[in-house]
Write an enzyme that holds these catalytic residues in place. Sequence first.
Site, PDB file in Angstrom:
ATOM      1  N   SER A 177       0.857  -1.185   0.000  1.00  0.00           N
ATOM      2  CA  SER A 177       0.000   0.000   0.000  1.00  0.00           C
ATOM      3  C   SER A 177       0.891   1.232   0.000  1.00  0.00           C
ATOM      4  O   SER A 177       2.065   1.154   0.397  1.00  0.00           O
ATOM      5  CB  SER A 177      -0.879  -0.002   1.263  1.00  0.00           C
ATOM      6  OG  SER A 177      -1.531   1.236   1.439  1.00  0.00           O
ATOM      7  N   TYR A 219      -1.637  -0.421  10.515  1.00  0.00           N
ATOM      8  CA  TYR A 219      -1.812  -0.815   9.114  1.00  0.00           C
ATOM      9  C   TYR A 219      -0.530  -0.541   8.328  1.00  0.00           C
ATOM     10  O   TYR A 219      -0.056  -1.400   7.570  1.00  0.00           O
ATOM     11  CB  TYR A 219      -2.985  -0.050   8.502  1.00  0.00           C
ATOM     12  CG  TYR A 219      -3.220  -0.373   7.043  1.00  0.00           C
ATOM     13  CD1 TYR A 219      -3.655  -1.633   6.653  1.00  0.00           C
ATOM     14  CD2 TYR A 219      -3.014   0.590   6.055  1.00  0.00           C
ATOM     15  CE1 TYR A 219      -3.865  -1.930   5.304  1.00  0.00           C
ATOM     16  CE2 TYR A 219      -3.233   0.310   4.725  1.00  0.00           C
ATOM     17  CZ  TYR A 219      -3.659  -0.952   4.351  1.00  0.00           C
ATOM     18  OH  TYR A 219      -3.866  -1.243   3.014  1.00  0.00           O
TER      19      TYR A 219
END
Length: 248
Positions: free
Chosen positions: A142, A155
């Site tokens: 990501s 995350y």
Amino acid sequence: MSNTKGKVVIITGASSGIGEATAKELSAKGAKLVLAARREDRLKALQEEIKANGGEAIYKVVDVTSHEQMQELAQDALSACGRIDVLVNNAGLMPLSLLRNQKVDEWNTMIDVNIKGVLYGISAVLPAMREQKDGHVINLSSVAGHAVGAGSAVYSATKFAVKAITEGLRLEESAGGSNIRATNISPGAIATELKETITDTDLKSGIDEFYKGAIEVESIARAIAFAIEEPAGVAVNEMIIRPVHQEW
């Protein structure tokens, strides 16, 4: 001729979003698909759609946090198809939260799915790829694996880990002469179900606003297909794909 045609590709998280779009993209290029996810109804529907369009696909209900189930997935792929050419480690979760809000269960789930799931996938396919001296592991990280924002601490940590694991695999296998390629793909804001896992009310409205500019999953599917399509001696190691106006 497509370099994807006839390749056996395992896709985790194949029941929706990037995984589903990637399955359709690669099937159109002639890949033989092994679809893995937890939701059997969606896997079955996707398999039927692919077959109706002339493609080849099998599926298996799998929890990527189970090392045993991932090993079984690889064995099923080998039994059905004889080899494994590509693993797309796509399954992931994004329940963003502020650390002070103590979403400990969500932290643990992210670590299990986003890190252990990737490692278990690599562990499952690596022996076969090394034996056949050919293979490709594509991991979905990501932009949060490159920069940390408020609410993304855990995350981001998992996605930084995915980036590190991909680079470690690249270094090990390039030195070992196994011809195994490693690709890290880092999407930005993509129109998927990911943000629906956010339960932190301090963040939810801001994330919803951020995602108004999200791009479609097909952009990531095409990037994955591009990495696979390159000749065997070419390794596409890193791609960041995000909306033009996304700042980080």
